[in-house]
Design a protein around this motif. Structure first.
Motif, PDB file in Angstrom:
ATOM      1  N   ARG A 201       0.849  -1.192   0.000  1.00 59.61           N
ATOM      2  CA  ARG A 201       0.000   0.000   0.000  1.00 59.61           C
ATOM      3  C   ARG A 201       0.889   1.249   0.000  1.00 59.61           C
ATOM      4  NH1 ARG A 201      -2.437  -3.721   3.202  1.00 59.61           N
ATOM      5  NH2 ARG A 201      -1.108  -3.084   4.942  1.00 59.61           N
ATOM      6  N   GLU A 202       0.469   2.248  -0.743  1.00 59.27           N
ATOM      7  CA  GLU A 202       1.280   3.469  -0.873  1.00 59.27           C
ATOM      8  C   GLU A 202       1.526   4.115   0.491  1.00 59.27           C
ATOM      9  OE1 GLU A 202       0.834   7.650  -3.228  1.00 59.27           O
ATOM     10  OE2 GLU A 202       0.303   5.837  -4.368  1.00 59.27           O
ATOM     11  N   GLU A 203       0.541   4.040   1.381  1.00 59.10           N
ATOM     12  CA  GLU A 203       0.707   4.679   2.697  1.00 59.10           C
ATOM     13  C   GLU A 203       1.709   3.951   3.581  1.00 59.10           C
ATOM     14  OE1 GLU A 203      -3.381   2.502   2.810  1.00 59.10           O
ATOM     15  OE2 GLU A 203      -2.138   3.598   1.363  1.00 59.10           O
ATOM     16  N   ASP A 204       2.150   2.756   3.158  1.00 56.28           N
ATOM     17  CA  ASP A 204       3.117   1.988   3.961  1.00 56.28           C
ATOM     18  C   ASP A 204       4.563   2.156   3.487  1.00 56.28           C
ATOM     19  OD1 ASP A 204       1.188   0.970   5.650  1.00 56.28           O
ATOM     20  OD2 ASP A 204       0.837  -0.831   4.428  1.00 56.28           O
ATOM     21  N   VAL A 205       4.792   2.984   2.474  1.00 61.64           N
ATOM     22  CA  VAL A 205       6.147   3.118   1.919  1.00 61.64           C
ATOM     23  C   VAL A 205       7.129   3.629   2.968  1.00 61.64           C
ATOM     24  CG1 VAL A 205       7.588   4.355   0.243  1.00 61.64           C
ATOM     25  CG2 VAL A 205       5.387   3.386  -0.479  1.00 61.64           C
ATOM     26  N   ASP A 206       6.749   4.662   3.731  1.00 59.36           N
ATOM     27  CA  ASP A 206       7.677   5.216   4.735  1.00 59.36           C
ATOM     28  C   ASP A 206       7.996   4.191   5.823  1.00 59.36           C
ATOM     29  OD1 ASP A 206       7.895   7.617   3.428  1.00 59.36           O
ATOM     30  OD2 ASP A 206       6.291   8.596   4.567  1.00 59.36           O
ATOM     31  N   GLU A 207       6.977   3.423   6.247  1.00 58.52           N
ATOM     32  CA  GLU A 207       7.202   2.393   7.261  1.00 58.52           C
ATOM     33  C   GLU A 207       8.094   1.284   6.703  1.00 58.52           C
ATOM     34  OE1 GLU A 207       6.687   0.341  10.997  1.00 58.52           O
ATOM     35  OE2 GLU A 207       6.731   2.417  10.309  1.00 58.52           O
ATOM     36  N   PHE A 208       7.902   0.953   5.439  1.00 57.99           N
ATOM     37  CA  PHE A 208       8.742  -0.031   4.746  1.00 57.99           C
ATOM     38  C   PHE A 208      10.205   0.409   4.776  1.00 57.99           C
ATOM     39  CE2 PHE A 208      10.504  -1.421   0.527  1.00 57.99           C
ATOM     40  CZ  PHE A 208      10.445  -2.797   0.699  1.00 57.99           C
ATOM     41  N   ARG A 209      10.446   1.673   4.465  1.00 56.47           N
ATOM     42  CA  ARG A 209      11.808   2.222   4.488  1.00 56.47           C
ATOM     43  C   ARG A 209      12.385   2.179   5.903  1.00 56.47           C
ATOM     44  NH1 ARG A 209      10.590   6.902   3.006  1.00 56.47           N
ATOM     45  NH2 ARG A 209      11.045   6.701   0.774  1.00 56.47           N
ATOM     46  N   ARG A 210      11.586   2.604   6.868  1.00 61.73           N
ATOM     47  CA  ARG A 210      12.060   2.669   8.252  1.00 61.73           C
ATOM     48  C   ARG A 210      12.452   1.286   8.772  1.00 61.73           C
ATOM     49  NH1 ARG A 210      10.845   1.714  13.207  1.00 61.73           N
ATOM     50  NH2 ARG A 210       8.842   0.728  12.722  1.00 61.73           N
ATOM     51  N   ARG A 211      11.595   0.304   8.529  1.00 57.35           N
ATOM     52  CA  ARG A 211      11.857  -1.026   9.081  1.00 57.35           C
ATOM     53  C   ARG A 211      13.012  -1.732   8.375  1.00 57.35           C
ATOM     54  NH1 ARG A 211       6.220  -4.010   9.943  1.00 57.35           N
ATOM     55  NH2 ARG A 211       7.649  -5.791   9.986  1.00 57.35           N
ATOM     56  N   LEU A 212      13.124  -1.558   7.066  1.00 50.39           N
ATOM     57  CA  LEU A 212      14.268  -2.163   6.372  1.00 50.39           C
ATOM     58  C   LEU A 212      15.576  -1.613   6.915  1.00 50.39           C
ATOM     59  CD1 LEU A 212      13.215  -2.308   2.583  1.00 50.39           C
ATOM     60  CD2 LEU A 212      13.422  -4.226   4.168  1.00 50.39           C
ATOM     61  N   ASN A 213      15.620  -0.307   7.150  1.00 46.79           N
ATOM     62  CA  ASN A 213      16.847   0.307   7.660  1.00 46.79           C
ATOM     63  C   ASN A 213      17.110  -0.084   9.106  1.00 46.79           C
ATOM     64  OD1 ASN A 213      18.421   2.328   5.835  1.00 46.79           O
ATOM     65  ND2 ASN A 213      16.270   2.523   5.231  1.00 46.79           N
ATOM     66  N   GLU A 214      16.044  -0.200   9.899  1.00 52.73           N
ATOM     67  CA  GLU A 214      16.211  -0.627  11.292  1.00 52.73           C
ATOM     68  C   GLU A 214      16.771  -2.048  11.352  1.00 52.73           C
ATOM     69  OE1 GLU A 214      12.819  -1.722  14.195  1.00 52.73           O
ATOM     70  OE2 GLU A 214      13.091   0.458  14.395  1.00 52.73           O
ATOM     71  N   ASN A 215      16.254  -2.922  10.494  1.00 55.35           N
ATOM     72  CA  ASN A 215      16.720  -4.314  10.465  1.00 55.35           C
ATOM     73  C   ASN A 215      18.156  -4.424   9.961  1.00 55.35           C
ATOM     74  OD1 ASN A 215      14.191  -5.048  11.343  1.00 55.35           O
ATOM     75  ND2 ASN A 215      13.442  -5.675   9.324  1.00 55.35           N
ATOM     76  N   ALA A 216      18.568  -3.479   9.113  1.00 55.60           N
ATOM     77  CA  ALA A 216      19.905  -3.544   8.519  1.00 55.60           C
ATOM     78  C   ALA A 216      20.973  -2.853   9.355  1.00 55.60           C
ATOM     79  CB  ALA A 216      19.875  -2.914   7.118  1.00 55.60           C
ATOM     80  N   ARG A 217      20.532  -2.164  10.412  1.00 52.06           N
ATOM     81  CA  ARG A 217      21.471  -1.330  11.176  1.00 52.06           C
ATOM     82  C   ARG A 217      22.657  -2.118  11.697  1.00 52.06           C
ATOM     83  NH1 ARG A 217      18.176   1.231  15.332  1.00 52.06           N
ATOM     84  NH2 ARG A 217      17.344   2.453  13.595  1.00 52.06           N
ATOM     85  N   GLU A 218      22.405  -3.292  12.253  1.00 55.17           N
ATOM     86  CA  GLU A 218      23.487  -4.093  12.823  1.00 55.17           C
ATOM     87  C   GLU A 218      24.165  -4.974  11.778  1.00 55.17           C
ATOM     88  OE1 GLU A 218      24.434  -3.554  15.879  1.00 55.17           O
ATOM     89  OE2 GLU A 218      22.788  -2.109  16.104  1.00 55.17           O
ATOM     90  N   ARG A 219      23.429  -5.322  10.736  1.00 54.48           N
ATOM     91  CA  ARG A 219      23.945  -6.291   9.758  1.00 54.48           C
ATOM     92  C   ARG A 219      24.910  -5.690   8.761  1.00 54.48           C
ATOM     93  NH1 ARG A 219      18.363  -8.718   8.058  1.00 54.48           N
ATOM     94  NH2 ARG A 219      17.658  -9.368  10.106  1.00 54.48           N
ATOM     95  N   LEU A 220      24.614  -4.495   8.300  1.00 58.88           N
ATOM     96  CA  LEU A 220      25.440  -3.893   7.245  1.00 58.88           C
ATOM     97  C   LEU A 220      26.441  -2.921   7.851  1.00 58.88           C
ATOM     98  CD1 LEU A 220      22.773  -3.160   4.464  1.00 58.88           C
ATOM     99  CD2 LEU A 220      24.533  -4.934   4.437  1.00 58.88           C
ATOM    100  N   THR A 221      27.720  -3.112   7.536  1.00 57.64           N
ATOM    101  CA  THR A 221      28.771  -2.197   7.983  1.00 57.64           C
ATOM    102  C   THR A 221      29.225  -1.348   6.803  1.00 57.64           C
ATOM    103  OG1 THR A 221      30.578  -3.696   7.413  1.00 57.64           O
ATOM    104  CG2 THR A 221      29.548  -3.993   9.579  1.00 57.64           C
TER     105      THR A 221
END
Length: 596
Positions: free
Chosen positions: A454-474
Motif C-alpha cells: 500500500r502506498e501509505e506503507d512506503v515510509d514504514e517499509f523504508r524505516r523497518r528495512l533500515n532498522e533491520n539492517a542497522r546491525e547487519r550492514l557495515t
C-alpha cells in the motif's frame, strides 16, 4: 571515482601443465581456472566446446512426454495456444515454439501477457479467454511453474497443459509468498538455495512439466533460460518428426539472444550456445534481426555478447516495457522487408524513449537520495510518476552509484509496486520476508526482488528495512569489490597474447572479461580527449622502464582533478591493440585506478 576494494583471485592449479596441454599461456590458464573451470576435460570444453557437446535434451523432466502430447495434438488438428512472457526470454521462447509447431503443421497461436494489465505469467483471464476461443492445449514458456491455481482452472475447463519453464519451484515450507511482478522474469533467475532445498515442491497440475529446476532432474546443467528449455523441446520435436537438424540449428541464435538477455551465467552449455549463436548472427536468416542490427548501426560480422545485452536485447525488451511484447515477437516472425524495416525502426525508437525515461528516473532518484536518504543503509525511493517497468533498471543504477541495496517504487493501480537490486552482503529476499506483513505480494532471490504494498506503507517499509539492517550492514559492506585475475607487468603484453584472450570470449555474467593489475605506474603524460571530454589518454611507464599507452573512458575533467599533482598510480587494466591510420600499437584500457 567510487572507492573500491581490489581482490586478487587465488585459485590453485598446475597452470604450466594446462598451458602445455592446450597450447595457451600460463596466464590464460590461470584466468580459466579463476572462472571456476577445473579438470582437463572441462577446460577442453571451455576452449573448444561446440554444438556436439550440448547435453541430451531428453534428460530434461517430462521432455518426451511433452513432445508426445504435442505431436498427438498436431496430428489431431487440435488448437494449441502458446503463452509466453513479456521479457526477452519469453519473447524468444514463444518465437521458437511457435515457429517449430508451425513447421510441423500445428494449428497454433500465441498470447503474451501485458506487463501492467496482466503482470508476470499466465493468469485466469488468459485461461478463460483460451477456453472461449476453443483452445484444446496451452503450452507455456518462461512461465507456468508457479501458476498452480491458474493451471488447475485450465484443467477444470478440460484443457491439456504443457509447462516449459526454468524458474525456481515453490516449496511449501519456504515462506515464499509467490513471485512478485519483477521476480519471476529477467530479474529473478538464480536459485535461492536455502528456500529450494527443503519442504515439498508445489507443482501445477499440468500434463507435462519441462523444467531443469525440478528435484531429481538428470539434466547436467540446470542454469539454462526459458528460451533454452524451449529450444531443447524444439530439438526433440524436430527429431521425432524427421525435420532436418539444420532447421533446428538455424534457430540457435535466438536461444543465444535469450541466454544473454536473461543474464544467465555464460558457463558450460550456455557459453557454447552464445559462442555459436554469435557466429551465426552475422548471417542470420531472420529478417527482423537483420533489420534490428542495421537500425542500430552494428557491424553484422562482429556482434558480441555486449551488443546483445546492451543494444539488441534492450530493443526487444522495450516493447514489453512500454507497449506490448507482441511487437518484438512480430518483428522476429516478420517475413516482409518493408514491414520488418518499419518494426525495427519502431523498436529502436521505443528503446531510445525508454533510455530517456530511465535517465530521468535515475536523476530524480539520485536527487532524492542526496537530499533525504544519504545516511540510510538501505535505499528506498518512491517515484510515483516513473513507469513501473523501469523501476528495476533505476534500482540497479542506484545500487551501482551508492553501493547500497536499493528499492525503487512506482505508483500502480491501487498500490505501489517496487523492484529491488542488492549487494553481496544483503539477502534481499530474506529482508522482504522480515517485513512481509507490509507487503501485498513479493518474491525474489538474494540479489533482486519484486513486490507491491500500500502506498501509505512506503515510509514504514523504508524505516523497518533500515532498522533491520542497522546491525547487519557495515560501512565495509558498501565498498564494491573488483576482482583481479593476474598482477601482470607490461612486459607480458604482446599482440599474440591479446589474440589468445579472444579464446575466452564471449564475456558476460559468470565469464567476465579478464582484469590485470600493476602498481606504481609513473604517469609521463595525461590529457583529456573527445568532443564530450570523456576520454583520458595516458602514457605510463612501470618500475622497470617499460612504457605503455593507455586510455580511460571516464569524465576527463574529474579524472584530472582527482589526479592533481600525483605522478604515480596503481591500475586495473585490459590489454588491446589500437589501430589508427594503418598503424597498430599495443595499448591498455584502464578500468580502475588509485592515485598515490
Amino acid at each position: 571515482m567510487t572507492q573500491t576494494r581490489w581482490m586478487l583471485h587465488a585459485k590453485k592449479a598446475d597452470f604450466n601443465k594446462i598451458a602445455e596441454t592446450y597450447g595457451i599461456s600460463p596466464v590464460t590458464a590461470r584466468i580459466i581456472r579463476n572462472r571456476g573451470i577445473e579438470g582437463m576435460e572441462d577446460i577442453g570444453h571451455y576452449l573448444h566446446g561446440s554444438v556436439k557437446d550440448l547435453h541430451d535434451p531428453r534428460l530434461l523432466p517430462d521432455m518426451e512426454k511433452a513432445v508426445g502430447i504435442l505431436r498427438g495434438k498436431v496430428q489431431e488438428g487440435k488448437p494449441i495456444r502458446i503463452v509466453g512472457d513479456y521479457d526477452i526470454d519469453g519473447v524468444c521462447s514463444t518465437y521458437l515454439l511457435y515457429r517449430a509447431l508451425k513447421r510441423i503443421g500445428a494449428n497454433v497461436d500465441f498470447e503474451i501477457p501485458d506487463r501492467i494489465k496482466d503482470g508476470y505469467g499466465i493468469n485466469e483471464m488468459i485461461i478463460e479467454a483460451a477456453a472461449e476461443d476453443g483452445i484444446d492445449t496451452i503450452l507455456t514458456c518462461d512461465n507456468g511453474i508457479a501458476a498452480v491455481s491458474q493451471i488447475a482452472r485450465a484443467k477444470e475447463l478440460g484443457m491439456t497443459v504443457v509447462v516449459t519453464d526454468h524458474h525456481d519451484i515453490l516449496v511449501e515450507e519456504s515462506g515464499n509468498s509467490g513471485a512478485g511482478d519483477d521476480a519471476g522474469g529477467q530479474d529473478g533467475n538464480d536459485a535461492d538455495a536455502e528456500d529450494s532445498c527443503q519442504g515439498t515442491e508445489v507443482l501445477p497440475p499440468a500434463d507435462a512439466i519441462v523444467n531443469p529446476k525440478m528435484r531429481g532432474c538428470r539434466y547436467p546443467f540446470p542454469g539454462i533460460c526459458g528460451g533454452m528449455v524451449a529450444y531443447k523441446l524444439v530439438q526433440v520435436l524436430f527429431e521425432e518428426c524427421g525435420v532436418p537438424a539444420e532447421e533446428w540449428l538455424d534457430m540457435l541464435e535466438i536461444a543465444a539472444i535469450a541466454t544473454v538477455g536473461d543474464v544467465m551465467k555464460l558457463q558450460g552449455e550456455n557459453r557454447i550456445i552464445v559462442k555459436e549463436g554469435l557466429c551465426r548472427l552475422g548471417h542470420t536468416s531472420n529478417l527482423g534481426l537483420r533489420k534490428l542490427i542495421e537500425k542500430n548501426n552494428l557491424a553484422s560480422d562482429s556482434i558480441t555478447a555486449y551488443h546483445i545485452g546492451f543494444v539488441i536485447g534492450p530493443c526487444l525488451n522495450a516493447s514489453g516495457r512500454l507497449q506490448t511484447a507482441k511487437l518484438a515477437l512480430g518483428l522476429l516472425l516478420c517475413e516482409d522487408e518493408m514491414e520488418a524495416d518499419r518494426m525495427a525502426q519502431e523498436l529502436k525508437e521505443l528503446n531510445d524513449q525508454r533510455k530517456d525515461m530511465t535517465q530521468a528516473g535515475i536523476d530524480d532518484a539520485a536527487a532524492m537520495v542526496d537530499e533525504l536518504y544519504q545516511d540510510d543503509k538501505v535505499l528506498v525511493v518512491f517515484l510515483p510518476d516513473c513507469h513501473e517497468s523501469l523501476a528495476g533498471i533505476v534500482a540497479g543504477r542506484l545500487r551501482e552509484r551508492y553501493g547500497k541495496p536499493s528499492f525503487v517504487l512506482t505508483r500502480a493501480e491501487g498500490c505501489a509496486k517496487g523492484s529491488g537490486r542488492s549487494i553481496e552482503a544483503y539477502h534481499m529476499f530474506h529482508a522482504l520476508v522480515e517485513v512481509k506483513d507490509l507487503l501485498l505480494k513479493f518474491g525474489g532471490h538474494p540479489m533482486a526482488a519484486g513486490f507491491s504494498l500500500r502506498e501509505e506503507d512506503v515510509d514504514e517499509f523504508r524505516r523497518r528495512l533500515n532498522e533491520n539492517a542497522r546491525e547487519r550492514l557495515t560501512e565495509d559492506d558498501f565498498i564494491p569489490r573488483v576482482w583481479i585475475d593476474v598482477a601482470m607487468p607490461f612486459e607480458y603484453i604482446s599482440e599474440s597474447f591479446v589474440k589468445e584472450l579472444e579464446l575466452l570470449e564471449p564475456y558476460g555474467q559468470g565469464n567476465e572479461k579478464p582484469q590485470f593489475a600493476q602498481k606504481n605506474m609513473v604517469i609521463r603524460s595525461a590529457s583529456v580527449m573527445g568532443r564530450n571530454r570523456n576520454v583520458v589518454r595516458l602514457s605510463l611507464v612501470n618500475e622497470r622502464g617499460v612504457s605503455m599507452n593507455g586510455v580511460v573512458f571516464t569524465e576527463g575533467d574529474l579524472f584530472m582533478e582527482e589526479k592533481g599533482n600525483s605522478r604515480v598510480m596503481d591500475i586495473i587494466y585490459y590489454p588491446g591493440v589500437n589501430e589508427y591510420n594503418g598503424n597498430r600499437n599495443l595499448q591498455i584500457v584502464v578500468k580502475d585506478w588509485k592515485f598515490h
